[in-house]
Structures are given as structure tokens and as C-alpha cells.
Write an enzyme that holds these catalytic residues in place. Structure first.
Site, PDB file in Angstrom:
ATOM      1  N   SER A 362       0.570  -1.387  -0.028  1.00 15.00           N
ATOM      2  CA  SER A 362      -0.008   0.149  -0.512  1.00 15.00           C
ATOM      3  C   SER A 362       1.106   1.421  -0.171  1.00 15.00           C
ATOM      4  O   SER A 362       1.639   1.089   0.036  1.00 15.00           O
ATOM      5  CB  SER A 362      -0.621   0.012   1.152  1.00 15.00           C
ATOM      6  OG  SER A 362       0.257  -0.072   2.215  1.00 15.00           O
ATOM      7  N   TYR A 363       0.537   2.366   0.178  1.00 19.46           N
ATOM      8  CA  TYR A 363       0.741   3.997  -0.091  1.00 19.46           C
ATOM      9  C   TYR A 363       1.995   4.095   1.092  1.00 19.46           C
ATOM     10  O   TYR A 363       2.385   3.580   2.041  1.00 19.46           O
ATOM     11  CB  TYR A 363       0.450   4.969  -0.461  1.00 19.46           C
ATOM     12  CG  TYR A 363       0.428   5.957  -0.681  1.00 19.46           C
ATOM     13  CD1 TYR A 363       1.495   6.308  -1.698  1.00 19.46           C
ATOM     14  CD2 TYR A 363       0.323   6.876   0.030  1.00 19.46           C
ATOM     15  CE1 TYR A 363       1.590   7.226  -2.118  1.00 19.46           C
ATOM     16  CE2 TYR A 363       1.077   8.507  -0.301  1.00 19.46           C
ATOM     17  CZ  TYR A 363       1.642   8.405  -1.463  1.00 19.46           C
ATOM     18  OH  TYR A 363       2.591   9.492  -1.705  1.00 19.46           O
TER      19      TYR A 363
END
Length: 889
Positions: A362-363
Site C-alpha cells: 500500500s501507499y
């Protein structure tokens, strides 16, 4: 059918998002800039059929800079940069033609959806604009939002909105997608819940950029010019200052000062050993820990060494737990990458961003360590159920039920860093795999159970003194099964006993030890300090650490420890001497709080900017007036210019030898005239045949980038003081337009470079017998006519392309291509005899260009660098590809 333009932050991200939303049913083609692709497909939007066009920018393609003369150090007082110097946002890489590209793709579109990274910098890219007003909110029936009038270039919305179809009936046309990972679920959910760009977050980034530019440039320019004009062995091309960079350096120097001022103290420890049984003994810890007086320590030893038995005073058995880790945020990831994986913060951040754009995690930029209640924890966990390294652990968790992660800090940005799909080392490569493996193991650990262990303790008395022995026994490994480096050490169990039991004393002795100084800060420790004091953001912390390394303020030693250099130490001590707030974290921390208030809409952008600049402007003037205080420290540590370097070439004014100073930035200094002349960097300098410039009588020097790279002569005076109007500062003889000088472009220029539009290929007359022709602007080098006796640029030009002809004399080492001839005059671009004698390379890599290929230029060099008066400009030939162009990709 209406059209929806969608813009991502990177080309790879655009491709991934388009592939998910189109379910793989899309067509793709390159955009006009050749870097960004456009992916098209059909679908529905706002309940109607539309055509989607997904493309991207290339990160922050806009950079903030000063206008015109304010970029010239010699013409502007640094104090003017605080308020009088206007700034502009301009394309960081104009070759990408990003604005034109977006206008072409946005023309005739009806909606725009921004898929830029969901952080403050991503919002700022939304609003990177070209005028004092930004029309998004006006489109929604509200007053226009005021933006900084200093922005004079534009991007994304300001580029696209003017060419889009007009909105009807007040319909929204601008949308913002917010997502945290490149997965089908997250991307589809983001598309279904489109919002609007956040203007306040964009303004907070604008404020930070302008503050850092104005403050950093003012201090940097002043101290660089002041100290480089006095000292020759600073070994740094830029004596930089930064509102975040300098406090970061301050932490490193503060630790260095503690080490230097540390005075070791001797202390004594009483150590006892008892026999548990015939084959085992127990080492006991003294309850007093240590004493610093030798006589008192000896007294305790005398009181206990005659005792034959140790009596049990008490026993205890306690079940304890070692907590599983909090969910992973950026700062913790960077700390672990540096301390355990041996990866620098900036390298780790770049690796994490690549894993994110490829959909593996994820980010990676988040301050949050708490998963939302509705976060699907089982989904990412199921992705790891068949992984060869941790499949058993994951399957057991899924079968028995996962444990809810500990409640951490919710910063309101992105969820913690989470693995989104399974991967192997062969798939990622060793570097990316190490970071991915840690992220995955950390995530599995957060949903595992705590490690439970039994702590057994026995308290002993030997004479009047008390000792303790403690042993830990694992009951349930919990999360340490997936993070074995966190496991409780295996120890032998204690013998069964109760109060009043005795054990034979094997020995009691006194150990003499010394206190030790702290070690230099590690990157992990520095990151912790920066986070604690609010210096930088999760995105900028790696940049600040990298900057102090590149500026030669600190060096990275084994264990990724940061040891300050002499220059870094003197700078920080100088700031403390003049104005401690320039290096302490307090003032920057206060500014960061104000910037966060701007992002939340609780503070006025202009008031924060004006107030902060006013504070630093006053500090700058005081710093300039007090610079003698720092200079006193410099004098002790560094050598004056006159005492540095070695004699190289003669000055054209006094005809005495000037000294060549090799330390960065390399330069020539005439101690008699007290003049300093800058030189080209990142190469070698030597005297050029004792030849002199016809304009000023300075001896020429030869700059070279390497044995097979570029080289050209230059006049030290002309290099710093351009003699002609069409010349800029920093030009060598290969760009000089002197009409008759034998070293100038006018005499040695051949024709236009086959790669760049502005460069001219120039013969290097010193390169024989391995002759070279090099572009005077880019890094293209043509190796030609090897072993030729002499190569000269003829006064004649090619009738086809108007490039200057070359007169090549092979003498005894003649080329087999010439037959019985030893001399040939021809065009290096057009002459078939020369085609096999030219090899085009990049000076940076010295690897031959591949023949052919899609990026190949179809024209030859046009004209020569010099032209007789009245001669028309060169033209591109229309016939077959030239020998040089054939090697260019």
C-alpha cells in the site's frame, strides 16, 4: 459520447489503474512527449456511457524558482530573496513538454479525474497553476479560490480546464480519486467515491516550498560566496543552509560534541556465582548494580567473599507478554531499513515507492499506525497463504482467527503500510525483496498474538549483600514466530527452590569497568529525533538526511552511523555562536505546526508565509553582521586560498602562476591579484600546451571528463567573464565565438549535434591518435579516425549539409579503406569513406550507441559552428541517413 480524462502521478501507475478499471480491455499509445502513455477504453460515468482516457504526469514536474536576474548570484544581494525577488513555478524538465501534452489530451474532454498520490504533495500537483486565480470552486458555483500570484507557469487543471468542453448547468467537472493501494478493490472503490481536490493542503505545500527556497537560497548564497572566497580546502561545492537540513545536521554534531567531551569514569561491579547442581552454576546480578568508589567496592567484596553459602530470600514466577508491534508507518519502515537492512532512508523510500506502483504494498507515505475498524485485514493475509516462507503461520492465523492489531496513532491520512499481494525474491530482486519481506512479516506480526513467557526470579543473600538471578521461559511464541529476531532468548530453567534454601557459593569477585561514550548517531536514531522534534515530514526526512551526506557535512560509516566532517562541525558551532535558533529544531518545529494549520484550513497562507519570512530576514541580517564569529572558527580549521593548491597556469594580468585548488569546487586562485576563477567540475584540469588566450593573455587549461570522454580547452578569465554578448558564463573554447582564435568554435566546429538541437560537434585537437569529435552542449562523443597522424577542420563546407569538411592525414598508419591514399578530405556526415571510421558514444557511459531503433534521428549535422559572414545557416540533408545519425538511438 462524452470523454473523461484521468491523470495519475506516474506512467506505471496510470497503466495499472487503467488495466484495473478497464478489466484489461484497453488500447494504449504513446503521448506526444514520448514518455507518458495514453490508455483508452469505454465505460460508464455519472450514469452515462463515456470514453475514458487515462494518462499521467511524471511526479512533481513543476519546480519553484526565482525569476530572471534573481538566479544570478553575482548580481543580486541575497537579502533581496526574502521579499523582493519574484518566484515562478516552471517545468523541472522542459523536454517532457508536459503542459502541451496535457492540453492535447484534455482538449474536448468533459470531465477530469485526478489519480495523483493521496498526500499533500499530490494535492499540490492538482493545483500547480499559472495564475492568481484557480477556477475549480467557481465551477461548482462558488467564488474563485485565491492562489499565490507568484505562480506563473501551470499544470494539470490550469492546463486542461481551458481546453475542456464547458460545463452545463453547474455540473461538476473536476474530481479527485483517493486510494491507498493499487488493488482491484481499492481502485474500484476510489472510482465509486470520487471527491474534490483539497485546496488547503496544496497551499501548505506551496508555503513550505517558498519558505525553503527563499530562506535556503539567501543563507546558502551568502555563506558559499563568503567562505569559498577565503578558504581553499572546504571540499564542498556548496555551503548550503536549509530550515530542515541544518537542524538535521545539528543533531549529528550535538552527538559528536557529547562524544568529544565525554570523560570515562571507572566503576566496580560485584559478581557472584553459585552452584545450582553438580553440572551447572548460576551467575547472579548484584542488586546495587555498580559503585564508583574503589574502597567501598572493596568493602562489599570483603563482606561477601568469606561466605560459603547463598541463602534464598524469595522466589517468583510471573507470566508476562511481549507485545506485538504497532502497524507499520513510514518513519518506522525507514528506521528498520537503516538499522537492520542496511538501506539508506532515501534508497529505502525509493524502493518502497516502486513496490507501491507495482501493486505489492500500500501507499508507503503515512504517519498512521492504526488500522480503521472497517479495514479488511483478512484480504491481504489471504494473499500470503501460499507463500513458501510463512504459509504455515498465515494458514494457522486464518483458521484460528486473527488478533485485532494494537490501537496506534490515527493521523487521518493513509492506512499503515500493508503488503497487498504475494511476491518472491526472484520476482522482485534482492534489494526490493528484503524491504518487502520485512513489510510482510511486520504485517503478519500485527495480526498475530503477543509472545507469552514465564519470568522466574530467585533473590539471594550472600552476607549482607543481595543478588538476583532471572530466567525467561517461552510459553507461546506468538508474533515472534514470524519475527524471530524479536524472540525471547532461550535459557535454562532455574532449579526448584523455596525461601530459606541455600546454594554453595562458587566465587565472588570484583570487576573493574569504565563508562563508555555514546556512539555516533545512526540513521535510525536520527530519524527518531527528527520525528520527535517535527523536523521534516515522512516524505522529506530521507531527503534532508541525504542532503547533509551529499554536502560533505557528514559521512556514513559502518552500521550506517553518521560522523560529522570538519566542515559540518564548524558550521553548526558557528550557528550556535551567532544564533542558536538557526540550528536548533524549535523554530522549524513551530513553522511545521503553522503549515499543518494551513492544511487544515485554520491558518491564513499569506500571514504564515509573511510572518515566517520576516523572522528569518531579521535573522539573516544579524547573521551577515556577525559572520566574523563563524569565520574565526573557519580560520582554525581550514587553509586560506593563497596557501592551498599547486601552481598550474599563468595569470593574464600579473603573469604569475595561479594555484589550482582541487578540493570542491575546483578553481584557480591568483594570490598576487587576489582573484579566484571557477572551473568546470567533475573532471581533471591540466595545462594546455602553455598556449594563451588572444583576448586576455591567460594561459589556457584543458578540462577532461576521462580517458574516453569529453575534453576541451578553456580560458579561466573568459570562462568567468564572457567576452562576447552571445556567450554565457561557464563556456569553454569549444563554445567561444571568437572569429579567428585557433581554439574557438569558429575554427573547430563541424556541424550540428545529431542528438541535441542546440549543440555543435567540435573537433578535439588534443585527442590524437584516438581522435574525438564531441558536442559542446550534451554528452555525445564521436570516436573517429583512430591512429590518424593529423585531423584538421577545413575551411570548405559540404555541399549537401554545409558541415565543415575534415582533412584527415593517416601518413604511415593509413586506413585500408583509403587504398593507396594516405590523406582524404570529406564530410564526416556524408562521405561514404568516413562511414566506417566513426563511432558515436555517450561520454557518460562510453558505450556505443545501437544502430537503428525507434528513437533514431533521421537528420545529419547541419552546418558548422562557424560561418563566414553572409553565409546562410545550415540545412538538414534530405537524402539517406548520415554515418553519425546511424549510430544514434
Amino acid at each position: 459520447m462524452k470523454t473523461v480524462l484521468m491523470v495519475a502521478e506516474k506512467p506505471s501507475l496510470a497503466q495499472s489503474i487503467a488495466k484495473i478499471l478497464s478489466r484489461g480491455n484497453m488500447s494504449s499509445h504513446k503521448g506526444l512527449n514520448g514518455t507518458c502513455s495514453v490508455h483508452e477504453y469505454t465505460g460508464t460515468f455519472a450514469g452515462q456511457p463515456v470514453r475514458f482516457k487515462m494518462t499521467s504526469v511524471c511526479g512533481h514536474v513543476m519546480t519553484l524558482d526565482f525569476l530572471g536576474k534573481y538566479n544570478k548570484w553575482d548580481k543580486v544581494d541575497p537579502a533581496e530573496l526574502f521579499s523582493q525577488a519574484p518566484t515562478e513555478k516552471k517545468e523541472a524538465n522542459p523536454k517532457l513538454n508536459m503542459v502541451k501534452f496535457l492540453q492535447v489530451e484534455g482538449k474536448g474532454c468533459d470531465y477530469i479525474v485526478l489519480w495523483l498520490d493521496c498526500d499533500k504533495e499530490g494535492e499540490n500537483i492538482c493545483f500547480e497553476n499559472g495564475g492568481p486565480f484557480f477556477p475549480v470552486k467557481k465551477l461548482h458555483g462558488q467564488a474563485p479560490a485565491r492562489l499565490p500570484s507568484r505562480c506563473t507557469a501551470f499544470l494539470v487543471l490550469d492546463a486542461v480546464l481551458p481546453v475542456m468542453n464547458p460545463a452545463h448547468g453547474g455540473d461538476k467537472t473536476v474530481f479527485r480519486a483517493r486510494f491507498s493501494s493499487i488493488t482491484d478493490t481499492d481502485i474500484c472503490n476510489a472510482m465509486a467515491r470520487l471527491g474534490e481536490p483539497d485546496h488547503n493542503e496544496a497551499l501548505s505545500v506551496d508555503a513550505r516550498q517558498e519558505l525553503d527556497l527563499r530562506i535556503g537560497c539567501a543563507f546558502t548564497r551568502f555563506q558559499t560566496k563568503y567562505f569559498q572566497g577565503k578558504y581553499g580546502d572546504l571540499d564542498s561545492s556548496l555551503i548550503s543552509f536549509g530550515p530542515c537540513q541544518t537542524p538535521t545536521l545539528g543533531f549529528c554534531v550535538e552527538r559528536h560534541d557529547r562524544i568529544q567531551s565525554f570523560k570515562p569514569e571507572t566503576y566496580w561491579v560485584l559478581q557472584a556465582k553459585v552452584n545450582a547442581d553438580k553440572d551447572r552454576s548460576l551467575l547472579l546480578d548484584w542488586d546495587r548494580v555498580r559503585v564508583f568508589d574503589r574502597e567501598i567496592a572493596q568493602m562489599f567484596l570483603n563482606m561477601t567473599k568469606l561466605e560459603k553459602e547463598a541463602q534464598v530470600e524469595a522466589t517468583s514466577r510471573k507470566e508476562k507478554a511481549k507485545q506485538r508491534p504497532l502497524a507499520l508507518n513510514t518513519v518506522e519502515m525507514l528506521r528498520v531499513a537503516s538499522s537492520s537492512l542496511g538501506m539508506g532512508p532515501q534508497h529505502a523510500m525509493q524502493t518502497a515507492e516502486r513496490l507501491y506502483t507495482q501493486g505489492y504494498i500500500s501507499y508507503p507515505r503515512t504517519e498512521t499506525t492504526h488500522y480503521p475498524e472497517n479495514f479488511d485485514l483478512k484480504g491481504p493475509l489471504r494473499q500470503q497463504a501460499n507463500h513458501p516462507y510463512w504459509a504455515d503461520t498465515v494458514k494457522r492465523l486464518l483458521a484460528e482467527g486473527i488478533n485485532r492489531p494494537r490501537k496506534g496513532h490515527d493521523a487521518g491520512d493513509h492506512p499503515p503500510i500493508t503488503p497487498m499481494r504475494s511476491a518472491t525474491e526472484a520476482e522482485l530482486g534482492s534489494e526490493a525483496w528484503r524491504l518487502y519481506e520485512y513489510i510482510t512479516r511486520h504485517f503478519i506480526a500485527t495480526v498475530s498474538y503477543d509472545c507469552k513467557y514465564l519470568q522466574n526470579t530467585i533473590s539471594f543473600r550472600i552476607g549482607p549483600e543481595h543478588f538476583t538471578c532471572t530466567v525467561k521461559t517461552v510459553i507461546s511464541p506468538g508474533f515472534t514466530e514470524i519475527m524471530p529476531w524479536q524472540s525471547v532468548p532461550l535459557e535454562e530453567s532455574l532449579p526448584p527452590c523455596q525461601r530459606g534454601d541455600t546454594f554453595p557459593v562458587a566465587e565472588v569477585k570484583l570487576l573493574e569497568k569504565q563508562t563508555s561514550p555514546p556512539d555516533y548517531l545512526t540513521e535510525a536514531e536520527l530519524i527518531t529525533l527528527m520525528e520527535k522534534h517535527g523536523i521534516g515530514t515522512d516524505a522529506s526526512i530521507p531527503v534532508h538526511i541525504n542532503n547533509i551526506c551529499q554536502r560533505n557535512y557528514v559521512v556514513v560509516e559502518s552500521g550506517r552511523r553518521l560522523k560529522p566532517t570538519n566542515l559540518g562541525i564548524v558550521l553548526v558551532h558557528g550557528y550556535y555562536k551567532i544564533d542558536a535558533e538557526l540550528v536548533l529544531p524549535t523554530i522549524r518545529s513551530a513553522v511545521e505546526k503553522q503549515l499543518n494549520l494551513i492544511a487544515q484550513g485554520k491558518a491564513d497562507y499569506r500571514q504564515v508565509l509573511g510572518h515566517t519570512l520576516d523572522i528569518f530576514k531579521r535573522k539573516f541580517h544579524y547573521f551577515v553582521d556577525s559572520i566574523a564569529g563563524m569565520d574565526e572558527l573557519m580560520e582554525v580549521s581550514f587553509s586560506p586560498l593563497a596557501a592551498t593548491g599547486k601552481p598550474l597556469s599563468r595569470c593574464g594580468k600579473c603573469h604569475r602562476f595561479m594555484k589550482y585548488i582541487q578540493a570542491k569546487p575546483s578553481r584557480l586562485h591568483c594570490s598576487h591579484c587576489d582573484e579566484t576563477y571557477t572551473l568546470p567540475q567533475n573532471g581533471t584540469i591540466k595545462l594546455y600546451k602553455e598556449l594563451r588566450c588572444p583576448l586576455d593573455d591567460f594561459e589556457l587549461v584543458l578540462w577532461s571528463s576521462g580517458s574516453r570522454g569529453k575534453s576541451y580547452p578553456l580560458c579561466p578569465y573568459c570562462y568567468n567573464h564572457p567576452p562576447f554578448r552571445d556567450m554565457k558564463k561557464g563556456m569553454g573554447c569549444n563554445e567561444c565565438t571568437h572569429p579567428t582564435c585557433q581554439h574557438s568554435l569558429s575554427m573547430l566546429g563541424i556541424g550540428q549535434c545529431v542528438e541535441c538541437e542546440s549543440g555543435v560537434l567540435v573537433l578535439d585537437p588534443t585527442s590524437g591518435p584516438k581522435w574525438k569529435v564531441a558536442c559542446n552542449r550534451c554528452n555525445v562523443v564521436a570516436h573517429c579516425f583512430e591512429n590518424a597522424h593529423r585531423v584538421r577542420v577545413s575551411s570548405e563546407t559540404c555541399s549537401s549539409c554545409e558541415a565543415a569538411l575534415l582533412d584527415v592525414d593517416f601518413n604511415k598508419a593509413k586506413s585500408p579503406l583509403l587504398g593507396d591514399e594516405t590523406q582524404h578530405v570529406g564530410c564526416v556526415f556524408c562521405d561514404p569513406v568516413f562511414q566506417e571510421l566513426v563511432e558515436l558514444r555517450h561520454a557518460a557511459s562510453c558505450h556505443p550507441m545501437h544502430r537503428g531503433g525507434p528513437g533514431r534521428r533521421q537528420g545529419r549535422g547541419r552546418g558548422r559552428g562557424r560561418r563566414p559572414a553572409g553565409k546562410p545557416s545550415a540545412r538538414r540533408p534530405k537524402d539517406k541517413m548520415s554515418a553519425l545519425a546511424a549510430y544514434f538511438v
